[in-house]
Design an enzyme around this catalytic site. Structure first.
Site, PDB file in Angstrom:
ATOM      1  N   GLY A  36      -3.421  -2.216 -14.631  1.00 11.90           N
ATOM      2  CA  GLY A  36      -5.011  -1.486 -14.467  1.00 11.90           C
ATOM      3  C   GLY A  36      -5.162  -0.157 -15.232  1.00 11.90           C
ATOM      4  CE1 TYR A 142      -2.185 -15.407 -10.471  1.00 15.08           C
ATOM      5  CE2 TYR A 142      -2.756 -17.288 -11.202  1.00 15.08           C
ATOM      6  CZ  TYR A 142      -3.081 -16.091 -10.795  1.00 15.08           C
ATOM      7  OH  TYR A 142      -4.550 -15.689 -10.697  1.00 15.08           O
ATOM      8  CG  PHE A 170     -12.573 -23.232 -12.533  1.00 14.67           C
ATOM      9  CD1 PHE A 170     -12.718 -22.743 -11.396  1.00 14.67           C
ATOM     10  CD2 PHE A 170     -11.838 -24.111 -12.749  1.00 14.67           C
ATOM     11  CE1 PHE A 170     -12.416 -23.900 -10.297  1.00 14.67           C
ATOM     12  CE2 PHE A 170     -11.757 -25.238 -12.007  1.00 14.67           C
ATOM     13  CZ  PHE A 170     -12.028 -25.225 -10.514  1.00 14.67           C
TER      14      PHE A 170
END
Ligand code: UFG
Length: 331
Positions: A36, A142, A170
């Site tokens: 981040g 993952y 999605f």
């Protein structure tokens, strides 16, 4: 009322932080800044630069903010990398989430949790579109780590009444319409981001991973959702949790229609005004032919209505971000 956002300095996290501020919440961010960017956070948002693998730091953030709710994004997110470094993914994503759940429980308060999950929990499925109760057979580490976290959250709900909402995203894309925050990953794998990099001349050409899938034009279909709409879905989920309306809910967040890789690249060509060089390549391992959400539940229960449903809007905002920030947050 303070909302603690783990991973709030990331791509989806930072858009959600803004949406929360706009909705009138106070926000604190817990992020180790491994992927981040502090620059993605608005001024005045308190940042705990710390790791979920450090339970004391989690405890301290919960105590200092007296958070009324938590939105949990912090995770490693690359499918390919998760296959090369599985233990790192289990440690970071599963153990980190376990620490968070444990520290929530240790406060003795019921702190509602919105969890950032993924369509990768479904794996390859014949269901079109995919409902939330489709079989869960993740094909990547993952996806496994996200499913394991979902299971821990449901178990905490069953045992201690932990209120939760799981959101299964999605294909997230686009950038803030203001053009000042967007996707900025060290290693880029996402289709629209890579196409923008190609348009900027940072890559020579686009590879189309497979054109022999059983789909109308032979390339994979994905359900693309604008990051701003996804951020809005988090605010809706949070409100429903805080109102006590839904204490144990799981929603797909997608729009229920698929675009092919070709359609996406054609749209990028139109938006950037040039035809990007393309080459058909081998299929990429682990890519299901089509992933399209059944988004009925979130529409009906939370009133989710996308503001940016057009592929053009997704590509235009992504292009505006990348064109003006070719090096992401490193100016
Ligand atoms: N693609 C290309 N060329 C590229 C990059 C991607 O043809 O250079 C294709 C892929 O093969 C796929 C489609 O474009 O068919 C979309 O690929 P992305 O990498 O943009 O996204 P994925 O569908 O692979 O990944 C998304 C989320 C993941 C999640 C996964 C679930 O980003 O977090 O769906 O399958 F795990």
């Amino acid at each position: 009322m303070t909302i603690l956002v783990t991973g709030g300095a990331g791509y989806i996290g930072s858009h959600t932080v803004r949406a929360l501020l706009k909705a009138g919440y106070e926000v604190a961010v817990f992020d180790n800044l491994s992927s981040g960017h502090a620059a993605a956070l608005p001024h005045g948002v308190r940042l705990f630069q710390a790791d979920l693998l450090n339970p004391d730091a989690v405890m301290q953030a919960l105590a200092e903010t007296q958070a009324e709710a938590i939105i949990h994004f912090a995770a490693r997110i690359e499918v390919g990398e998760s296959m090369r470094e599985p233990l790192g993914y289990y440690r970071n994503n599963v153990l980190g989430s376990l620490n968070l759940l444990q520290e929530i429980q240790n406060t003795g308060r019921r702190i509602p949790l919105v969890f950032s999950s993924t369509a990768a929990v479904y794996g390859t499925t014949d269901a079109v579109p995919i409902p939330e109760d489709a079989p869960l057979r993740p094909e990547s580490v993952y996806g496994e780590t996200k499913l394991m976290t979902e299971q821990m959250i449901r178990a905490a709900h069953a045992a201690h009444g932990q209120p939760y909402t799981v959101l299964r995203y999605f294909n997230v894309c686009g950038a803030s319409p203001e053009g000042d925050i967007g996707e900025a990953h060290a290693s880029q794998t996402h289709l629209i981001e890579l196409a923008c990099m190609t348009a900027l001349g940072k890559r020579a050409k686009m590879m189309v991973f497979g054109d022999d899938y059983p789909t109308p034009d032979g390339t994979c279909l994905r359900d693309y959702i604008h990051v701003q709409d996804l951020a809005g879905a988090h605010v809706l989920a949070l409100k429903a949790l805080l109102d006590g309306r839904h204490g144990a809910a799981t929603y797909n967040v997608g729009l229920g229609r698929g675009f092919s890789v070709r359609e996406v690249l054609d749209m990028v060509d139109r938006v950037v005004g040039t035809r990007l060089p393309r080459e058909i390549a081998e299929r990429r391992a682990g890519d299901p032919p089509r992933l399209v959400a059944d988004g009925t539940r979130i529409r009906e229960e939370l009133g989710f209505t996308p503001q940016f449903p057009e592929l053009r809007q997704m590509v235009e905002t992504a292009w505006m971000w990348h064109r003006t920030h070719p090096n992401g947050f490193e100016f």
